[in-house]
Design a protein around this motif. Structure first.
Motif, PDB file in Angstrom:
ATOM      1  N   TRP A 102       3.170   6.905   8.023  1.00  0.00           N
ATOM      2  CA  TRP A 102       2.260   7.988   7.636  1.00  0.00           C
ATOM      3  C   TRP A 102       2.266   8.185   6.129  1.00  0.00           C
ATOM      4  CZ3 TRP A 102       2.760  12.458   4.916  1.00  0.00           C
ATOM      5  CH2 TRP A 102       1.701  13.352   4.985  1.00  0.00           C
ATOM      6  N   MET A 103       3.465   8.185   5.522  1.00  0.00           N
ATOM      7  CA  MET A 103       3.565   8.399   4.081  1.00  0.00           C
ATOM      8  C   MET A 103       2.816   7.320   3.309  1.00  0.00           C
ATOM      9  SD  MET A 103       6.960   8.442   1.634  1.00  0.00           S
ATOM     10  CE  MET A 103       7.052   6.628   1.684  1.00  0.00           C
ATOM     11  N   VAL A 104       3.008   6.053   3.696  1.00  0.00           N
ATOM     12  CA  VAL A 104       2.360   4.945   2.994  1.00  0.00           C
ATOM     13  C   VAL A 104       0.850   5.015   3.141  1.00  0.00           C
ATOM     14  CG1 VAL A 104       2.061   2.446   2.996  1.00  0.00           C
ATOM     15  CG2 VAL A 104       4.358   3.425   3.105  1.00  0.00           C
ATOM     16  N   LEU A 105       0.369   5.295   4.354  1.00  0.00           N
ATOM     17  CA  LEU A 105      -1.074   5.410   4.561  1.00  0.00           C
ATOM     18  C   LEU A 105      -1.652   6.574   3.748  1.00  0.00           C
ATOM     19  CD1 LEU A 105      -1.391   4.742   8.402  1.00  0.00           C
ATOM     20  CD2 LEU A 105      -2.049   3.218   6.522  1.00  0.00           C
ATOM     21  N   ASN A 106      -0.913   7.659   3.682  1.00  0.00           N
ATOM     22  CA  ASN A 106      -1.368   8.802   2.888  1.00  0.00           C
ATOM     23  C   ASN A 106      -1.444   8.437   1.410  1.00  0.00           C
ATOM     24  OD1 ASN A 106      -1.876  11.826   2.641  1.00  0.00           O
ATOM     25  ND2 ASN A 106      -0.089  11.584   1.321  1.00  0.00           N
ATOM     26  N   ASP A 107      -0.426   7.714   0.908  1.00  0.00           N
ATOM     27  CA  ASP A 107      -0.426   7.298  -0.498  1.00  0.00           C
ATOM     28  C   ASP A 107      -1.629   6.415  -0.808  1.00  0.00           C
ATOM     29  OD1 ASP A 107       1.898   8.665  -0.996  1.00  0.00           O
ATOM     30  OD2 ASP A 107       3.204   6.912  -0.799  1.00  0.00           O
ATOM     31  N   ILE A 108      -1.954   5.523   0.116  1.00  0.00           N
ATOM     32  CA  ILE A 108      -3.075   4.610  -0.097  1.00  0.00           C
ATOM     33  C   ILE A 108      -4.406   5.357  -0.070  1.00  0.00           C
ATOM     34  CG2 ILE A 108      -4.367   2.679   0.895  1.00  0.00           C
ATOM     35  CD1 ILE A 108      -1.697   1.548   1.870  1.00  0.00           C
ATOM     36  N   ASN A 109      -4.578   6.192   0.921  1.00  0.00           N
ATOM     37  CA  ASN A 109      -5.875   6.845   1.112  1.00  0.00           C
ATOM     38  C   ASN A 109      -6.144   7.949   0.094  1.00  0.00           C
ATOM     39  OD1 ASN A 109      -7.049   5.481   3.443  1.00  0.00           O
ATOM     40  ND2 ASN A 109      -5.328   6.319   4.603  1.00  0.00           N
ATOM     41  N   ILE A 110      -5.106   8.600  -0.391  1.00  0.00           N
ATOM     42  CA  ILE A 110      -5.325   9.701  -1.324  1.00  0.00           C
ATOM     43  C   ILE A 110      -5.825   9.196  -2.671  1.00  0.00           C
ATOM     44  CG2 ILE A 110      -3.032   9.778  -2.377  1.00  0.00           C
ATOM     45  CD1 ILE A 110      -5.061  12.809  -1.126  1.00  0.00           C
ATOM     46  N   THR A 111      -5.574   7.909  -2.985  1.00  0.00           N
ATOM     47  CA  THR A 111      -6.000   7.377  -4.282  1.00  0.00           C
ATOM     48  C   THR A 111      -7.519   7.306  -4.398  1.00  0.00           C
ATOM     49  OG1 THR A 111      -5.884   5.089  -3.484  1.00  0.00           O
ATOM     50  CG2 THR A 111      -3.904   5.992  -4.514  1.00  0.00           C
ATOM     51  N   GLY A 112      -8.219   7.250  -3.274  1.00  0.00           N
ATOM     52  CA  GLY A 112      -9.675   7.155  -3.331  1.00  0.00           C
ATOM     53  C   GLY A 112     -10.382   8.485  -3.183  1.00  0.00           C
ATOM     54  N   LEU A 113      -9.625   9.582  -3.209  1.00  0.00           N
ATOM     55  CA  LEU A 113     -10.217  10.895  -2.971  1.00  0.00           C
ATOM     56  C   LEU A 113     -10.759  11.512  -4.260  1.00  0.00           C
ATOM     57  CD1 LEU A 113     -10.807  13.351  -1.182  1.00  0.00           C
ATOM     58  CD2 LEU A 113      -8.478  14.151  -1.659  1.00  0.00           C
ATOM     59  N   ASP A 114     -12.022  11.899  -4.238  1.00  0.00           N
ATOM     60  CA  ASP A 114     -12.651  12.667  -5.311  1.00  0.00           C
ATOM     61  C   ASP A 114     -13.170  13.943  -4.672  1.00  0.00           C
ATOM     62  OD1 ASP A 114     -14.228  13.843  -7.222  1.00  0.00           O
ATOM     63  OD2 ASP A 114     -15.149  11.970  -7.899  1.00  0.00           O
TER      64      ASP A 114
ATOM     65  N   VAL B 195      -8.026   3.667   5.272  1.00  0.00           N
ATOM     66  CA  VAL B 195      -7.088   2.631   5.723  1.00  0.00           C
ATOM     67  C   VAL B 195      -6.255   3.220   6.854  1.00  0.00           C
ATOM     68  CG1 VAL B 195      -5.139   1.168   5.061  1.00  0.00           C
ATOM     69  CG2 VAL B 195      -7.013   1.575   3.446  1.00  0.00           C
ATOM     70  N   SER B 196      -6.280   2.584   8.018  1.00  0.00           N
ATOM     71  CA  SER B 196      -5.568   3.105   9.186  1.00  0.00           C
ATOM     72  C   SER B 196      -4.344   2.281   9.561  1.00  0.00           C
ATOM     73  CB  SER B 196      -6.516   3.175  10.398  1.00  0.00           C
ATOM     74  OG  SER B 196      -7.043   1.888  10.689  1.00  0.00           O
ATOM     75  N   GLU B 197      -4.179   1.120   8.939  1.00  0.00           N
ATOM     76  CA  GLU B 197      -3.013   0.287   9.204  1.00  0.00           C
ATOM     77  C   GLU B 197      -2.345  -0.099   7.881  1.00  0.00           C
ATOM     78  OE1 GLU B 197      -3.870  -3.073  11.596  1.00  0.00           O
ATOM     79  OE2 GLU B 197      -4.631  -1.904  13.298  1.00  0.00           O
ATOM     80  N   VAL B 198      -1.037  -0.095   7.873  1.00  0.00           N
ATOM     81  CA  VAL B 198      -0.293  -0.472   6.673  1.00  0.00           C
ATOM     82  C   VAL B 198      -0.524  -1.959   6.385  1.00  0.00           C
ATOM     83  CG1 VAL B 198       1.996  -0.732   5.650  1.00  0.00           C
ATOM     84  CG2 VAL B 198       1.475   1.269   7.056  1.00  0.00           C
ATOM     85  N   PRO B 199      -0.900  -2.315   5.163  1.00  0.00           N
ATOM     86  CA  PRO B 199      -1.100  -3.737   4.827  1.00  0.00           C
ATOM     87  C   PRO B 199       0.118  -4.582   5.180  1.00  0.00           C
ATOM     88  CG  PRO B 199      -1.909  -2.347   3.054  1.00  0.00           C
ATOM     89  CD  PRO B 199      -1.194  -1.437   4.014  1.00  0.00           C
ATOM     90  N   GLU B 200      -0.141  -5.793   5.613  1.00  0.00           N
ATOM     91  CA  GLU B 200       0.930  -6.694   6.030  1.00  0.00           C
ATOM     92  C   GLU B 200       1.920  -6.928   4.883  1.00  0.00           C
ATOM     93  OE1 GLU B 200       1.507 -11.205   7.873  1.00  0.00           O
ATOM     94  OE2 GLU B 200      -0.504 -10.395   7.475  1.00  0.00           O
ATOM     95  N   GLY B 201       3.178  -6.878   5.209  1.00  0.00           N
ATOM     96  CA  GLY B 201       4.219  -7.143   4.237  1.00  0.00           C
ATOM     97  C   GLY B 201       4.555  -5.988   3.328  1.00  0.00           C
ATOM     98  N   MET B 202       4.047  -4.801   3.592  1.00  0.00           N
ATOM     99  CA  MET B 202       4.281  -3.680   2.686  1.00  0.00           C
ATOM    100  C   MET B 202       5.578  -2.931   2.994  1.00  0.00           C
ATOM    101  SD  MET B 202       1.551  -0.786   1.503  1.00  0.00           S
ATOM    102  CE  MET B 202       1.951   0.416   0.239  1.00  0.00           C
ATOM    103  N   ILE B 203       5.947  -2.833   4.275  1.00  0.00           N
ATOM    104  CA  ILE B 203       7.181  -2.148   4.670  1.00  0.00           C
ATOM    105  C   ILE B 203       8.111  -3.169   5.315  1.00  0.00           C
ATOM    106  CG2 ILE B 203       8.211  -0.273   6.003  1.00  0.00           C
ATOM    107  CD1 ILE B 203       5.585   1.167   5.992  1.00  0.00           C
ATOM    108  N   HIS B 204       9.338  -3.234   4.807  1.00  0.00           N
ATOM    109  CA  HIS B 204      10.302  -4.216   5.285  1.00  0.00           C
ATOM    110  C   HIS B 204      11.621  -3.569   5.670  1.00  0.00           C
ATOM    111  CE1 HIS B 204       8.312  -8.048   4.179  1.00  0.00           C
ATOM    112  NE2 HIS B 204       7.701  -7.271   3.297  1.00  0.00           N
TER     113      HIS B 204
END
Length: 304
Positions: free
Chosen positions: A32-44, A55-64
């Protein structure tokens, strides 16, 4: 090594340790945190409809899943370069965040800063993290500037250790495991350090009368043990003056066995400061002069 080569090295080596980790499902809270970080960057907020798709899925290879604390529990590494967004990267590489499990089964944010490359491996019987960082974090500038850390369960933070190449010098106190401006940073400073930071605040007037002034405050960084009591010592850098014409001084605060750290020295901005962790307790190096803490004098004195 030139900048282009550094970025190339980052792309090639950053996930070497992660590939060896056992596949694990990331905790829902991290997802949830990662998706929030990604999506909030495009908010105006003025034009909320004019934004990229959610973005509803964490990009591949982002969390290990990784292992740094060696406590039998999975630790979690988040590589924001995989988000494909420039907001998470800069001249010092891309943001890397590490959550380490503690004895209570909880997770503590142990690393949150930009890196160009990193490696998690086992050396001398313990897990370690080594990172290649911005060249300006070494004095003099070094395009292959590296620092290393190991998890310290006693203090609940990463402890600076020598690099694979044997570097033991922490210039200007070293590269912070958690950047001073990291969002949501939880203060872990002793009460006396927090009071010092609060007392340092200055309000600089804005050049444009229609704008609000800028509030500046000192920053604090934990240092390896300098007086042999096994506790963190602290480096406090005063805020940049409003006129911007002079560099701020720093303060060294030494821990006490029964009580908060005390201010032991003010370091003039014209002097070079480093910590040598090649021995225990660590040595203060001021203008290339090694110095040790003298309890009887309650001050630093040159080593013999």
């Amino acid at each position: 090594m030139r900048p282009a080569a550094l970025l190339s090295a980052f792309c090639l080596t950053v996930f070497a340790p992660a590939a060896q980790a056992v596949a694990q499902t990331p905790p829902e809270a991290l997802v949830w945190m990662v998706l929030n970080d990604i999506n909030i960057t495009g908010l105006d907020r003025d034009m909320p409809m004019n934004r990229p798709p959610i973005v509803s899925e964490v990009p591949e290879g982002m969390i290990h899943a990784v292992d740094l604390s060696s406590d039998g529990q999975v630790d979690w590494l988040i590589d924001y370069s995989k988000a494909g967004l420039s907001q998470f990267c800069g001249t010092g590489g891309c943001r890397l965040v590490l959550y380490v499990s503690d004895d209570d089964g909880e997770y503590r944010r142990a690393f949150d800063n930009q890196v160009l490359a990193f490696d998690i491996s086992r050396r001398v019987g313990r897990q370690r993290l080594e990172a290649q960082v911005h060249h300006g974090a070494c004095v003099p500038d070094d395009w292959d500037c590296r620092y290393a850390w190991a998890w310290n369960p006693t203090t609940g933070r990463l402890l600076p250790i020598p690099t694979d190449a044997g570097r033991t010098r922490l210039d200007n106190g070293g590269y912070p495991a958690i950047a001073q401006d990291a969002d949501g940073a939880e203060p872990m400073e002793p009460a006396s350090i927090r009071m010092t930071l609060a007392a340092s605040r200055i309000l600089c007037p804005a050049e444009d009368l229609s704008l609000e002034g800028q509030l500046r405050q000192a920053t604090a960084a934990a240092l390896p043990d300098l007086n042999g009591d096994g506790k963190d010592d602290w480096l406090v850098q005063q805020p940049i003056p409003c006129d911007g014409d002079s560099a701020p001084d720093s303060e060294l605060h030494i821990s006490q066995v029964n009580g908060d750290p005390i201010q032991a020295m003010t370091v003039d901005s014209a002097k070079t400061l480093a910590i040598d962790i090649g021995q225990a307790p660590a040595l203060l190096v001021l203008d290339k002069v090694p110095m040790r803490w003298e309890p009887a004098r309650r001050s630093f004195v040159p080593t013999e």
